[in-house]
Scaffold this motif. Sequence first.
Motif, PDB file in Angstrom:
ATOM      1  N   GLU A  37       0.832  -1.194   0.000  1.00  0.00           N
ATOM      2  CA  GLU A  37       0.000   0.000   0.000  1.00  0.00           C
ATOM      3  C   GLU A  37       0.872   1.251   0.000  1.00  0.00           C
ATOM      4  O   GLU A  37       2.011   1.222   0.458  1.00  0.00           O
ATOM      5  CB  GLU A  37      -0.920   0.042   1.219  1.00  0.00           C
ATOM      6  N   TYR A 215      -3.267  11.377  -5.240  1.00  0.00           N
ATOM      7  CA  TYR A 215      -4.488  10.628  -5.538  1.00  0.00           C
ATOM      8  C   TYR A 215      -4.295   9.655  -6.693  1.00  0.00           C
ATOM      9  O   TYR A 215      -5.010   8.656  -6.800  1.00  0.00           O
ATOM     10  CB  TYR A 215      -5.637  11.590  -5.852  1.00  0.00           C
ATOM     11  N   ASP A 219      -3.260   4.915  -1.458  1.00  0.00           N
ATOM     12  CA  ASP A 219      -4.296   4.080  -0.848  1.00  0.00           C
ATOM     13  C   ASP A 219      -4.826   4.704   0.438  1.00  0.00           C
ATOM     14  O   ASP A 219      -5.974   4.501   0.804  1.00  0.00           O
ATOM     15  CB  ASP A 219      -3.738   2.687  -0.531  1.00  0.00           C
ATOM     16  N   ARG A 220      -3.941   5.449   1.138  1.00  0.00           N
ATOM     17  CA  ARG A 220      -4.315   6.151   2.369  1.00  0.00           C
ATOM     18  C   ARG A 220      -3.751   7.568   2.293  1.00  0.00           C
ATOM     19  O   ARG A 220      -2.701   7.791   1.684  1.00  0.00           O
ATOM     20  CB  ARG A 220      -3.740   5.437   3.619  1.00  0.00           C
ATOM     21  N   HIS A 233      -7.631   9.536   5.772  1.00  0.00           N
ATOM     22  CA  HIS A 233      -8.640   8.931   4.912  1.00  0.00           C
ATOM     23  C   HIS A 233      -8.078   7.744   4.143  1.00  0.00           C
ATOM     24  O   HIS A 233      -6.884   7.683   3.856  1.00  0.00           O
ATOM     25  CB  HIS A 233      -9.156   9.954   3.887  1.00  0.00           C
ATOM     26  N   THR A 234      -8.969   6.820   3.802  1.00  0.00           N
ATOM     27  CA  THR A 234      -8.637   5.808   2.812  1.00  0.00           C
ATOM     28  C   THR A 234      -9.146   6.292   1.454  1.00  0.00           C
ATOM     29  O   THR A 234      -9.952   7.231   1.372  1.00  0.00           O
ATOM     30  CB  THR A 234      -9.276   4.450   3.133  1.00  0.00           C
ATOM     31  N   ARG A 235      -8.684   5.661   0.417  1.00  0.00           N
ATOM     32  CA  ARG A 235      -9.077   6.085  -0.932  1.00  0.00           C
ATOM     33  C   ARG A 235     -10.589   5.981  -1.132  1.00  0.00           C
ATOM     34  O   ARG A 235     -11.186   6.778  -1.873  1.00  0.00           O
ATOM     35  CB  ARG A 235      -8.337   5.240  -1.971  1.00  0.00           C
ATOM     36  N   ASP A 236     -11.221   5.018  -0.471  1.00  0.00           N
ATOM     37  CA  ASP A 236     -12.654   4.799  -0.668  1.00  0.00           C
ATOM     38  C   ASP A 236     -13.514   5.904  -0.069  1.00  0.00           C
ATOM     39  O   ASP A 236     -14.676   6.058  -0.463  1.00  0.00           O
ATOM     40  CB  ASP A 236     -13.078   3.451  -0.061  1.00  0.00           C
ATOM     41  N   ASP A 237     -12.965   6.649   0.898  1.00  0.00           N
ATOM     42  CA  ASP A 237     -13.835   7.617   1.575  1.00  0.00           C
ATOM     43  C   ASP A 237     -13.504   9.081   1.289  1.00  0.00           C
ATOM     44  O   ASP A 237     -13.957   9.964   2.015  1.00  0.00           O
ATOM     45  CB  ASP A 237     -13.861   7.362   3.095  1.00  0.00           C
ATOM     46  N   THR A 239     -12.745  11.904  -2.226  1.00  0.00           N
ATOM     47  CA  THR A 239     -12.552  12.155  -3.647  1.00  0.00           C
ATOM     48  C   THR A 239     -11.347  13.074  -3.840  1.00  0.00           C
ATOM     49  O   THR A 239     -10.866  13.706  -2.893  1.00  0.00           O
ATOM     50  CB  THR A 239     -13.787  12.839  -4.258  1.00  0.00           C
TER      51      THR A 239
END
Length: 264
Positions: A37, A215, A219-220, A233-237, A239
């Motif tokens: 990661e 970005y 991943d974090r 933040h993680t990438r999923d949460d 933009t």
Amino acid sequence: MTQTAPRTALVELSGVGKSYGTVRALEGVSLEVHAGEITCVLGDNGAGKSTLIKIIAGLHRHDAGVLRIEGEETHLSSPREALDRGIATVHQDLAVVPLMPVWRNFFLGSEPRKGVGPFRRLDVGLMRRTTRAELLRMGIDLPDVDRPIGTLSGGQRQCVAIARAVHFGAKVLVLDEPTAALGVKQSGVVLKYVTAARERGLGVVLITHNPHHAYLVGDRFVLLKRGTMVGNHTRDDITLDELTRQMAGGSELDDLRHELERAP
């Protein structure tokens, strides 16, 4: 139902802080670095990024919070100890000797030798072959490893430093602003090899002030401001737009916009 055990982070900081006399340079910073990661640490000048690097690299000891390496709480006392624990740091200046060939810089300080007694000498052939092979393994095609490293582009020098860290057994790779002085094309080259290190299973810490670069590969994301953590933040949460907004000041920019709109 079988539950997956949580992975142990290669490096974990929990509430870490550092003071220099009465100046609090870093306070309450937490992050995790996992194998395979990329953890991006973002912040402007004075945000605390340099202090964070020095703690992870073993240059400075933290004086608050906890630093764990593969689950073991520790205080790193020197860069050599950090290297021995698998943490390699690539600084902005790269610490290369510009007039020496690429292969010599690749092995600088760790040169293999052959022969015995007074006939002991550098194993130049092995160093040349190994440098060429290791660069190719990272996808770096550099036919002439005899050329002075100072003749390479900034992006190429960064890539050689990354390949060197991988070769010497790094588990965690800390990159200090690797694209700061590079143009768009060279930045893309470096980011390509940052992701190659991730694919090789390393945990990567990418220090940057550029949210777009972060970005692309991250991943974090950990955001620092004036020595404190203002986002994790993680990438999923998150933009890219929100990451850029937080990096640029978020609510402070909104306040400035309102002030400018009210100005005569």
